[in-house]
Write an enzyme that holds these catalytic residues in place. Structure first.
Site, PDB file in Angstrom:
ATOM      1  CG  HIS A  60      -0.282   0.074   2.527  1.00 15.28           C
ATOM      2  ND1 HIS A  60       0.463  -0.970   3.060  1.00 15.28           N
ATOM      3  CD2 HIS A  60      -0.235   1.065   3.465  1.00 15.28           C
ATOM      4  CE1 HIS A  60       0.924  -0.626   4.250  1.00 15.28           C
ATOM      5  NE2 HIS A  60       0.524   0.607   4.513  1.00 15.28           N
ATOM      6  CG  ASP A  64       4.997   3.040   7.241  1.00 16.78           C
ATOM      7  OD1 ASP A  64       4.045   3.568   6.643  1.00 16.78           O
ATOM      8  OD2 ASP A  64       4.849   2.056   7.996  1.00 16.78           O
ATOM      9  CG  HIS A 137      -3.859  -0.654   6.467  1.00 14.71           C
ATOM     10  ND1 HIS A 137      -3.830  -0.606   7.835  1.00 14.71           N
ATOM     11  CD2 HIS A 137      -2.889   0.207   6.043  1.00 14.71           C
ATOM     12  CE1 HIS A 137      -2.887   0.236   8.224  1.00 14.71           C
ATOM     13  NE2 HIS A 137      -2.305   0.739   7.159  1.00 14.71           N
TER      14      HIS A 137
END
Length: 306
Positions: A60, A64, A137
Site C-alpha cells: 500500500h 513507511d 487496512h
C-alpha cells in the site's frame, strides 16, 4: 535456497532499532523486495543482499512502505543498472511511479515498469507464483503469497536399477519427468518416483487487521509474516488504526495451520528488545512457533521433507 532478510521491521515511526518496512526475498538467486520503506538501500548494503532486484511488491502507499523507492532507484542508476525493474502494487501504482519518476532526481538508465494487482491476481514465474491477496487496512492494500510449484516425488534408485536403468543421464531424465526407453521398453517417471511433494510457501501481509482472506491464503504456509504492531493492552489503537495485535496474528497462524509465524511492523512503543519480547510472549499463548522480527535477521525456509 529461499532466504528472507528483514530489512525493516518497524511501524510507521522509525526508531534507532527498527527501520520502516522492507523485506528481501532471495529465491534461488533471484532477489525480490516486499515493501520499500525509507533507507532500504542502506539496509541492503548492511545486509549484503546486493541490489540486483528483479521486482518490488508494494502492499500500500503509506509513506513507511514506499519512501525508500526513490533512493533505491537512484542507487541502482549510479551503479549502472540497465535491466528493467518491475514494481507491482495496488491500484494507482502507475500514477505513483509516474509522479515519482517525473521529479527528475531519480536516475535514468533503465526502464521501470508499473504493474497493478488486485486480490486474486497472480504473477507467474518459473517454478513459482506470487499471488495478491485481500488485506484490511485504512487505505487500499494487498498482501502477497509466494508459492512454489509442486516438486517431483523422491526418486527410487533401487527400483530404477531393478527396471534395468543404469545410473547416469537416464536417472536425471526420469527425475525431470521424462519417459525413457531401455532395451525397447518404456519406463515412465511414475514407475520410479514417489508422490509429488509440495514446494515452499510464504505469506507477507503488510499492514492489516486479522481477516479471513489472510487465513485462507495462509493455509499450510511454511512461513507467515504478519502485522503485529501492538499488544492486547492497547488493542483499541490497533483497531482504530487498522493493525493487528501479536495475539491476533497468532490466532491467524493457528487457524491457518502455518509452520512458523514472524511478527513484524512493530510499533515504536516497543522500540527496545525487552518490550518487543512481550509481543512474542503474548503470541506464544496461542501459537508456539513464533518470533519477533529483528533488523537484518535472516530466515531460511526449507522444504518440509528436508
Amino acid at each position: 535456497m529461499l532466504r528472507i532478510t528483514f530489512l525493516g521491521t518497524g511501524g510507521s515511526t522509525p526508531t534507532p532499532n527498527r527501520n520502516p518496512s522492507a523485506i528481501a526475498v532471495n529465491r534461488e538467486g533471484e532477489l525480490m523486495l516486499f515493501d520499500c520503506g525509507e533507507g532500504t538501500q542502506r539496509q541492503m548494503m548492511r545486509a549484503k543482499t546486493g541490489m540486483a532486484v528483479s521486482s518490488i511488491f508494494i502492499t500500500h502507499f503509506h509513506a513507511d512502505h514506499v519512501l525508500g523507492i526513490p533512493g533505491l532507484l537512484q542507487t541502482m542508476a549510479l551503479q549502472g543498472r540497465k535491466e528493467p525493474l518491475e514494481i507491482f502494487g495496488p491500484r494507482y501504482i502507475d500514477k505513483f511511479l509516474y509522479h515519482l519518476l517525473s521529479l527528475g532526481y531519480v536516475g535514468k538508465g533503465f526502464e521501470v515498469k508499473a504493474i497493478e494487482l488486485k486480490p486474486g491476481d497472480e504473477v507467474r514465474r518459473q517454478k513459482y507464483r506470487i499471488k495478491a491477496i485481500k488485506t484490511v487496512h485504512n487505505v487500499e492494500s494487498i498482501g502477497y503469497v509466494l508459492e512454489e510449484d509442486m516438486r517431483p516425488g523422491r526418486f527410487n534408485r533401487e527400483r530404477a536399477i531393478e527396471l534395468g536403468i543404469k545410473p547416469g543421464p537416464l536417472f536425471s531424465r526420469l527425475q525431470s519427468g521424462h519417459t525413457v526407453t531401455v532395451d525397447g521398453r518404456e519406463i515412465r517417471p511414475e514407475q520410479v518416483l514417489g508422490p509429488p511433494r509440495p514446494g515452499r510457501k510464504i505469506v507477507y501481509t503488510g499492514d492489516t487487521r486479522p481477516c479471513e482472506s489472510v487465513v485462507e491464503a495462509s493455509r499450510g504456509a511454511d512461513l507467515l509474516i504478519h502485522d503485529s504492531s501492538m499488544s492486547e493492552e492497547v488493542k483499541q489503537y490497533a483497531i482504530e488504526y487498522m493493525h493487528s495485535t501479536a495475539l491476533e496474528a497468532a490466532e491467524v497462524a493457528k487457524e491457518a495451520g502455518v509452520r512458523k509465524l514472524i511478527l513484524t511492523h512493530i510499533s515504536a512503543r516497543y522500540s527496545d528488545l525487552e518490550s518487543a519480547k512481550r509481543l512474542e510472549e503474548e503470541a506464544k499463548r496461542v501459537f508456539e512457533n513464533v518470533e519477533v522480527a529483528k533488523e537484518l535477521m535472516t530466515v531460511e525456509v526449507r522444504y518440509r521433507d528436508s
